[in-house]
Scaffold this motif. Structure first.
Motif, PDB file in Angstrom:
ATOM      1  N   ASN A 240      27.411  42.682  55.020  1.00 44.47           N
ATOM      2  CA  ASN A 240      28.745  42.678  55.615  1.00 44.47           C
ATOM      3  C   ASN A 240      28.711  42.132  57.032  1.00 44.47           C
ATOM      4  OD1 ASN A 240      31.574  43.369  55.611  1.00 44.47           O
ATOM      5  ND2 ASN A 240      31.054  45.013  57.034  1.00 44.47           N
ATOM      6  N   SER A 241      27.709  42.546  57.828  1.00 41.44           N
ATOM      7  CA  SER A 241      27.618  42.061  59.205  1.00 41.44           C
ATOM      8  C   SER A 241      27.255  40.588  59.239  1.00 41.44           C
ATOM      9  CB  SER A 241      26.579  42.882  59.986  1.00 41.44           C
ATOM     10  OG  SER A 241      25.298  42.739  59.408  1.00 41.44           O
ATOM     11  N   PHE A 242      26.422  40.136  58.256  1.00 40.61           N
ATOM     12  CA  PHE A 242      26.065  38.728  58.200  1.00 40.61           C
ATOM     13  C   PHE A 242      27.281  37.867  57.891  1.00 40.61           C
ATOM     14  CE2 PHE A 242      24.693  34.972  55.812  1.00 40.61           C
ATOM     15  CZ  PHE A 242      23.817  34.413  56.724  1.00 40.61           C
ATOM     16  N   GLY A 243      28.193  38.423  57.100  1.00 35.67           N
ATOM     17  CA  GLY A 243      29.356  37.659  56.677  1.00 35.67           C
ATOM     18  C   GLY A 243      30.483  37.637  57.682  1.00 35.67           C
ATOM     19  N   GLN A 244      30.347  38.308  58.807  1.00 33.68           N
ATOM     20  CA  GLN A 244      31.389  38.330  59.817  1.00 33.68           C
ATOM     21  C   GLN A 244      31.165  37.216  60.835  1.00 33.68           C
ATOM     22  OE1 GLN A 244      31.105  42.288  61.386  1.00 33.68           O
ATOM     23  NE2 GLN A 244      32.337  43.193  59.756  1.00 33.68           N
ATOM     24  N   LEU A 245      32.276  36.640  61.309  1.00 34.06           N
ATOM     25  CA  LEU A 245      32.181  35.578  62.299  1.00 34.06           C
ATOM     26  C   LEU A 245      31.554  36.116  63.579  1.00 34.06           C
ATOM     27  CD1 LEU A 245      32.887  32.671  63.190  1.00 34.06           C
ATOM     28  CD2 LEU A 245      35.088  33.583  63.975  1.00 34.06           C
ATOM     29  N   GLN A 246      30.540  35.427  64.065  1.00 34.43           N
ATOM     30  CA  GLN A 246      29.854  35.807  65.294  1.00 34.43           C
ATOM     31  C   GLN A 246      30.066  34.740  66.360  1.00 34.43           C
ATOM     32  OE1 GLN A 246      25.777  36.266  63.868  1.00 34.43           O
ATOM     33  NE2 GLN A 246      26.038  38.476  63.748  1.00 34.43           N
ATOM     34  N   SER A 247      30.102  35.173  67.601  1.00 38.90           N
ATOM     35  CA  SER A 247      30.152  34.240  68.720  1.00 38.90           C
ATOM     36  C   SER A 247      28.779  33.574  68.851  1.00 38.90           C
ATOM     37  CB  SER A 247      30.483  34.988  70.012  1.00 38.90           C
ATOM     38  OG  SER A 247      29.404  35.832  70.374  1.00 38.90           O
ATOM     39  N   PRO A 248      28.682  32.468  69.594  1.00 41.10           N
ATOM     40  CA  PRO A 248      27.363  31.868  69.809  1.00 41.10           C
ATOM     41  C   PRO A 248      26.350  32.852  70.390  1.00 41.10           C
ATOM     42  CG  PRO A 248      29.068  30.351  70.506  1.00 41.10           C
ATOM     43  CD  PRO A 248      29.756  31.644  70.176  1.00 41.10           C
ATOM     44  N   GLU A 249      26.779  33.667  71.342  1.00 38.99           N
ATOM     45  CA  GLU A 249      25.866  34.634  71.942  1.00 38.99           C
ATOM     46  C   GLU A 249      25.371  35.644  70.921  1.00 38.99           C
ATOM     47  OE1 GLU A 249      25.757  37.916  75.607  1.00 38.99           O
ATOM     48  OE2 GLU A 249      27.418  36.488  75.426  1.00 38.99           O
ATOM     49  N   GLN A 250      26.241  36.131  70.063  1.00 42.89           N
ATOM     50  CA  GLN A 250      25.833  37.084  69.032  1.00 42.89           C
ATOM     51  C   GLN A 250      24.885  36.446  68.032  1.00 42.89           C
ATOM     52  OE1 GLN A 250      29.863  37.967  67.810  1.00 42.89           O
ATOM     53  NE2 GLN A 250      29.769  40.037  68.652  1.00 42.89           N
ATOM     54  N   PHE A 251      25.166  35.224  67.653  1.00 47.37           N
ATOM     55  CA  PHE A 251      24.368  34.548  66.635  1.00 47.37           C
ATOM     56  C   PHE A 251      23.000  34.146  67.179  1.00 47.37           C
ATOM     57  CE2 PHE A 251      22.920  30.828  64.265  1.00 47.37           C
ATOM     58  CZ  PHE A 251      23.131  31.217  62.944  1.00 47.37           C
ATOM     59  N   LEU A 252      22.966  33.587  68.385  1.00 47.24           N
ATOM     60  CA  LEU A 252      21.734  33.059  68.949  1.00 47.24           C
ATOM     61  C   LEU A 252      20.877  34.128  69.604  1.00 47.24           C
ATOM     62  CD1 LEU A 252      23.269  29.872  70.606  1.00 47.24           C
ATOM     63  CD2 LEU A 252      21.900  29.930  68.506  1.00 47.24           C
ATOM     64  N   GLY A 253      21.518  35.213  70.064  1.00 45.84           N
ATOM     65  CA  GLY A 253      20.778  36.268  70.731  1.00 45.84           C
ATOM     66  C   GLY A 253      20.631  36.068  72.221  1.00 45.84           C
ATOM     67  N   TYR A 254      21.335  35.102  72.795  1.00 43.46           N
ATOM     68  CA  TYR A 254      21.329  34.887  74.245  1.00 43.46           C
ATOM     69  C   TYR A 254      22.643  34.235  74.641  1.00 43.46           C
ATOM     70  CZ  TYR A 254      19.707  30.304  72.550  1.00 43.46           C
ATOM     71  OH  TYR A 254      19.581  29.123  71.864  1.00 43.46           O
ATOM     72  N   LYS A 255      22.997  34.382  75.902  1.00 44.85           N
ATOM     73  CA  LYS A 255      24.248  33.848  76.416  1.00 44.85           C
ATOM     74  C   LYS A 255      24.149  32.336  76.555  1.00 44.85           C
ATOM     75  CE  LYS A 255      27.595  34.490  80.168  1.00 44.85           C
ATOM     76  NZ  LYS A 255      27.886  35.228  81.425  1.00 44.85           N
ATOM     77  N   LEU A 256      25.194  31.633  76.103  1.00 51.20           N
ATOM     78  CA  LEU A 256      25.200  30.187  76.272  1.00 51.20           C
ATOM     79  C   LEU A 256      25.030  29.823  77.744  1.00 51.20           C
ATOM     80  CD1 LEU A 256      27.985  28.745  73.919  1.00 51.20           C
ATOM     81  CD2 LEU A 256      25.518  28.668  73.626  1.00 51.20           C
ATOM     82  N   GLY A 257      24.138  28.870  77.996  1.00 53.27           N
ATOM     83  CA  GLY A 257      23.856  28.458  79.360  1.00 53.27           C
ATOM     84  C   GLY A 257      22.633  29.121  79.939  1.00 53.27           C
ATOM     85  N   SER A 258      22.135  30.189  79.307  1.00 50.12           N
ATOM     86  CA  SER A 258      20.952  30.866  79.835  1.00 50.12           C
ATOM     87  C   SER A 258      19.665  30.198  79.357  1.00 50.12           C
ATOM     88  CB  SER A 258      20.945  32.342  79.417  1.00 50.12           C
ATOM     89  OG  SER A 258      20.858  32.468  78.006  1.00 50.12           O
ATOM     90  N   ARG A 259      19.738  29.436  78.259  1.00 48.64           N
ATOM     91  CA  ARG A 259      18.614  28.655  77.774  1.00 48.64           C
ATOM     92  C   ARG A 259      19.171  27.559  76.867  1.00 48.64           C
ATOM     93  NH1 ARG A 259      14.378  30.862  76.021  1.00 48.64           N
ATOM     94  NH2 ARG A 259      13.837  29.344  74.407  1.00 48.64           N
ATOM     95  N   TYR A 260      18.353  26.580  76.551  1.00 46.90           N
ATOM     96  CA  TYR A 260      18.794  25.483  75.706  1.00 46.90           C
ATOM     97  C   TYR A 260      18.484  25.763  74.245  1.00 46.90           C
ATOM     98  CZ  TYR A 260      19.573  22.645  79.878  1.00 46.90           C
ATOM     99  OH  TYR A 260      20.040  22.159  81.072  1.00 46.90           O
ATOM    100  N   THR A 261      19.405  25.349  73.374  1.00 45.15           N
ATOM    101  CA  THR A 261      19.313  25.629  71.952  1.00 45.15           C
ATOM    102  C   THR A 261      18.764  24.412  71.206  1.00 45.15           C
ATOM    103  OG1 THR A 261      21.274  27.035  72.154  1.00 45.15           O
ATOM    104  CG2 THR A 261      20.613  26.370  69.925  1.00 45.15           C
ATOM    105  N   PRO A 262      17.682  24.560  70.439  1.00 38.97           N
ATOM    106  CA  PRO A 262      17.186  23.441  69.626  1.00 38.97           C
ATOM    107  C   PRO A 262      18.248  22.980  68.632  1.00 38.97           C
ATOM    108  CG  PRO A 262      15.580  25.231  69.703  1.00 38.97           C
ATOM    109  CD  PRO A 262      16.847  25.762  70.304  1.00 38.97           C
ATOM    110  N   HIS A 263      18.156  21.728  68.242  1.00 34.08           N
ATOM    111  CA  HIS A 263      19.183  21.142  67.384  1.00 34.08           C
ATOM    112  C   HIS A 263      19.349  21.905  66.073  1.00 34.08           C
ATOM    113  CE1 HIS A 263      20.654  18.189  64.315  1.00 34.08           C
ATOM    114  NE2 HIS A 263      21.587  18.075  65.229  1.00 34.08           N
ATOM    115  N   PHE A 264      18.249  22.358  65.481  1.00 36.32           N
ATOM    116  CA  PHE A 264      18.373  23.039  64.191  1.00 36.32           C
ATOM    117  C   PHE A 264      19.226  24.296  64.299  1.00 36.32           C
ATOM    118  CE2 PHE A 264      14.873  25.578  65.847  1.00 36.32           C
ATOM    119  CZ  PHE A 264      15.067  26.833  65.274  1.00 36.32           C
ATOM    120  N   ASN A 265      19.191  24.961  65.442  1.00 33.08           N
ATOM    121  CA  ASN A 265      19.999  26.161  65.603  1.00 33.08           C
ATOM    122  C   ASN A 265      21.451  25.830  65.943  1.00 33.08           C
ATOM    123  OD1 ASN A 265      18.946  28.570  64.843  1.00 33.08           O
ATOM    124  ND2 ASN A 265      18.131  29.141  66.848  1.00 33.08           N
TER     125      ASN A 265
END
Length: 281
Positions: free
Chosen positions: A16-41
């Motif tokens: 159920n939690s996997f099927g819910q819409l997550q923000s980038p921070e929730q999905f990636l595990g870090y705040k956008l701008g705090s590190r760079y995200t590889p293309h695959f992610n």
């Protein structure tokens, strides 16, 4: 038996939690701008959002880079317009006089907006912001984007240059410290040659829209010409002490730029300025 039901409950909760819409921070595990995200992610996040919004979004792979990374497009529309994407596309070609049926187009149909991110691989904030863009278009709490989608179809290319992006991101993440160093002479700001700006063959893809000698451009332009958007936004990143570009561009204009296009550039620039003023920038 009790343990069995407990295990099932835990599994269902996880699904159920996997099927819910997550923000980038929730999905990636870090705040956008705090590190760079590889293309695959970046791709994984787009897949996550689209999977949670099947009535409004779809994801299409339109090609591969030289290093075999996928080139993707996300299509976003209101639920009503999403069921009519193909007719909206054909209508747009009719308005441009390029449809095979030669019929007149409906000028009141939704406009097409194409958002291009990260043509220069080392301008990495671009694809990071693409993830926030698709999230806010999907976010049920964002009523403003829902109003926009009544009148437009949004097409998002989250990364035009995945090979250059990953070349830069992999290097940067390997040298940056736990605490980023803002001083320009620190090694995380001393990108080695050839850098991530260009593609696999060190070609600047931002110079390839007309000549189309690179596979990324060749594959992208096939899709672009099938839609011919009214608005194309090409996202870049400025260095720390560089100014922000505002439309309209400086004169002289090329002779093929029409008066209407010049006026529309001013309209876009004033709209950008309005939002800057609202935020005190």
């Amino acid at each position: 038996m009790r343990n069995f039901f407990l295990a099932c409950l835990i599994m269902l909760t996880g699904f159920n939690s996997f099927g819910q819409l997550q923000s980038p921070e929730q999905f990636l595990g870090y705040k956008l701008g705090s590190r760079y995200t590889p293309h695959f992610n970046v791709v994984n996040y787009f897949k996550h959002v689209v999977a949670n919004m099947p009535a409004q979004m779809k994801l299409e792979q339109y090609g591969l880079t030289n290093e075999r990374r996928p080139l993707m497009l996300a299509y976003v529309a209101s639920p009503e317009n999403f069921t009519k994407l193909e007719s909206i596309r054909v209508n747009n070609l009719r308005l441009a006089g390029l449809a095979e049926d030669k019929q007149a187009g409906d000028e009141n149909a939704p406009a097409i907006i194409w958002l291009s991110y990260n043509v220069h691989g080392n301008e990495t904030s671009s694809s990071e912001s693409a993830m926030m863009m698709i999230y806010e278009l999907a976010n049920p709490a964002n009523t403003k984007t829902k109003e926009w989608l009544k009148n437009v179809v949004v097409i998002i290319d989250p990364c035009i240059n995945p090979d250059g992006r990953d070349r830069y991101v992999n290097w940067f993440n390997s040298v940056v410290g736990k605490v980023p160093n803002p001083r320009l002479q620190s090694r995380e700001h001393m990108e080695p040659w050839p850098g991530g700006r260009s593609n696999h063959y060190n070609f600047d893809l931002n110079r390839d829209w007309a000549w189309q000698v690179q596979v990324e451009s060749q594959q992208r332009l096939v899709k672009y010409n099938q839609w011919l958007p009214q608005i194309h936004v090409d996202y870049h990143e400025q260095s720390v002490n560089s100014p922000y570009y505002f439309a309209p561009g400086a004169e002289p204009y090329h002779e093929v730029i029409t008066n209407w296009q010049r006026e529309f550039q001013a309209t876009i620039g004033k709209n950008n300025a309005k939002y800057f003023d609202q935020n005190g920038w």
